[in-house]
Scaffold this active site. Sequence first.
Site, PDB file in Angstrom:
ATOM      1  CB  SER A 195      37.704-146.471  71.502  1.00  0.00           C
ATOM      2  OG  SER A 195      39.113-146.413  71.326  1.00  0.00           O
ATOM      3  CE1 TYR A 247      39.107-142.081  74.977  1.00  0.00           C
ATOM      4  CE2 TYR A 247      39.856-144.236  74.480  1.00  0.00           C
ATOM      5  CZ  TYR A 247      39.425-143.122  74.134  1.00  0.00           C
ATOM      6  OH  TYR A 247      39.036-142.923  72.741  1.00  0.00           O
TER       7      TYR A 247
HETATM    8  P1  NAD Z   1      38.603-133.913  69.690  1.00  0.00           P
HETATM    9  O1  NAD Z   1      39.308-133.587  70.877  1.00  0.00           O
HETATM   10  O2  NAD Z   1      39.155-133.537  68.513  1.00  0.00           O
HETATM   11  O3  NAD Z   1      37.163-133.332  69.761  1.00  0.00           O
HETATM   12  C1  NAD Z   1      36.501-133.933  71.045  1.00  0.00           C
HETATM   13  C2  NAD Z   1      35.165-133.003  71.075  1.00  0.00           C
HETATM   14  O4  NAD Z   1      34.458-133.102  72.156  1.00  0.00           O
HETATM   15  C3  NAD Z   1      35.653-131.543  70.757  1.00  0.00           C
HETATM   16  O5  NAD Z   1      34.465-130.854  70.088  1.00  0.00           O
HETATM   17  C4  NAD Z   1      35.167-131.037  72.368  1.00  0.00           C
HETATM   18  O6  NAD Z   1      34.975-129.791  72.305  1.00  0.00           O
HETATM   19  C5  NAD Z   1      34.126-131.805  72.947  1.00  0.00           C
HETATM   20  N1  NAD Z   1      34.009-131.880  74.346  1.00  0.00           N
HETATM   21  C6  NAD Z   1      35.200-132.121  75.189  1.00  0.00           C
HETATM   22  N2  NAD Z   1      34.684-132.172  76.279  1.00  0.00           N
HETATM   23  C7  NAD Z   1      33.424-131.890  76.282  1.00  0.00           C
HETATM   24  C8  NAD Z   1      32.259-131.630  77.242  1.00  0.00           C
HETATM   25  N3  NAD Z   1      32.606-131.603  78.432  1.00  0.00           N
HETATM   26  N4  NAD Z   1      31.122-131.412  76.713  1.00  0.00           N
HETATM   27  C9  NAD Z   1      30.924-131.244  75.154  1.00  0.00           C
HETATM   28  N5  NAD Z   1      31.708-131.395  74.551  1.00  0.00           N
HETATM   29  C10 NAD Z   1      32.924-131.713  74.972  1.00  0.00           C
HETATM   30  O7  NAD Z   1      38.798-135.651  69.884  1.00  0.00           O
HETATM   31  P2  NAD Z   1      38.397-136.840  68.860  1.00  0.00           P
HETATM   32  O8  NAD Z   1      39.693-137.470  68.496  1.00  0.00           O
HETATM   33  O9  NAD Z   1      37.517-136.261  67.597  1.00  0.00           O
HETATM   34  O10 NAD Z   1      37.717-137.990  69.732  1.00  0.00           O
HETATM   35  C11 NAD Z   1      36.085-137.735  69.636  1.00  0.00           C
HETATM   36  C12 NAD Z   1      35.659-139.238  69.942  1.00  0.00           C
HETATM   37  O11 NAD Z   1      35.977-140.263  69.454  1.00  0.00           O
HETATM   38  C13 NAD Z   1      35.844-139.326  71.554  1.00  0.00           C
HETATM   39  O12 NAD Z   1      34.770-140.068  72.191  1.00  0.00           O
HETATM   40  C14 NAD Z   1      37.187-140.275  71.421  1.00  0.00           C
HETATM   41  O13 NAD Z   1      37.284-141.156  72.621  1.00  0.00           O
HETATM   42  C15 NAD Z   1      36.689-140.978  70.374  1.00  0.00           C
HETATM   43  N6  NAD Z   1      38.124-141.666  69.844  1.00  0.00           N
HETATM   44  C16 NAD Z   1      38.915-141.081  69.280  1.00  0.00           C
HETATM   45  C17 NAD Z   1      39.945-141.814  68.623  1.00  0.00           C
HETATM   46  C18 NAD Z   1      41.193-140.976  67.858  1.00  0.00           C
HETATM   47  O14 NAD Z   1      42.123-141.630  67.727  1.00  0.00           O
HETATM   48  N7  NAD Z   1      41.241-139.742  67.742  1.00  0.00           N
HETATM   49  C19 NAD Z   1      40.025-143.283  68.572  1.00  0.00           C
HETATM   50  C20 NAD Z   1      39.029-143.877  69.116  1.00  0.00           C
HETATM   51  C21 NAD Z   1      37.736-143.232  69.740  1.00  0.00           C
END
Ligand code: NAD
Length: 257
Positions: A139, A152
């Site tokens: 991130s 985080y």
């Molecule tokens: P999201 O909530 O849409 O998706 C998260 C996914 O992880 C889902 O499929 C959920 O079911 C799964 N998950 C959650 N807990 C779990 C567990 N215990 N075991 C297995 N799967 C699990 O989130 P996102 O925004 O797509 O985030 C995905 C990644 O990207 C994360 O690591 C997040 O930190 C990172 N990220 C997101 C953003 C953003 O702005 N959305 C920015 C930077 C980094």
Amino acid sequence: MSLNGKTAIITGSTSGIGLGIARELARAGADVVLNSFTDKDEDHALAREIGEEFGVSARYIKADMSKAAECRALIEQAGACDILVNNAGIQHVSPIDEFPTEKWDAIIAINLTSAFHTTAAALPLMRNKGWGRVVNIASAHGLTASPYKSAYVAAKHGVVGLSKTTALETAGQGITCNAICPGYVLTPLVEAQIPDTMKKYDMGREEVIEKVMLERQPSREFATVEQLGSTTVFLCSDAAAQITGTTISVDGGWTAM
Ligand code: NAD
């Protein structure tokens, strides 16, 4: 770019960025393994839809990324792992002195420790083939901090460090490891932060998006899951064979400030 014959495992891929990455890897020809911690019909249906749309083999394997044994079992059950995308992640926002210990533990386990376990299980399979790609979804918070996101930010900085170490331990073996550092992407994880932020700043939805979230992102635009998927496909390409142990920011300029 063809990833035909490669098997990609994407943790946390039933929604958001993980799903976007799974779709772009499948579009490039990779067989994909989707994952989350549930075992619903719709999880398996999602994999079937991707398989049919892109003409690849696509499976769903349930594994809870907060549990060490299940992280390792995911790789074993998949049976092959040429491309590992450590994407599963959760968020909790709170001042350090009020941060619930169980939330801290869950964030460190799912966002950081799971990547250690899956990588440990996947590297022998990659070494056997003399080829592999580990892509860790960190991130902008892996490079910089924000208040109230202690767990985080700590986990994501840890993911960047783990990526560098993995790169050094696999250098010269046909395997690379890098971290992608997205800025804000409008996924369910980010959607969930909007109501609280609206309350906190007494703002409407659009104002929160513009003045609070995208305030850090000079482009004033969300990155998309398709862009993150395409960045992952690039890291799997031959062109990226010498890119290892580094971070690629997809953050509209956030970390340039
Ligand atoms: P999201 O909530 O849409 O998706 C998260 C996914 O992880 C889902 O499929 C959920 O079911 C799964 N998950 C959650 N807990 C779990 C567990 N215990 N075991 C297995 N799967 C699990 O989130 P996102 O925004 O797509 O985030 C995905 C990644 O990207 C994360 O690591 C997040 O930190 C990172 N990220 C997101 C953003 C953003 O702005 N959305 C920015 C930077 C980094």
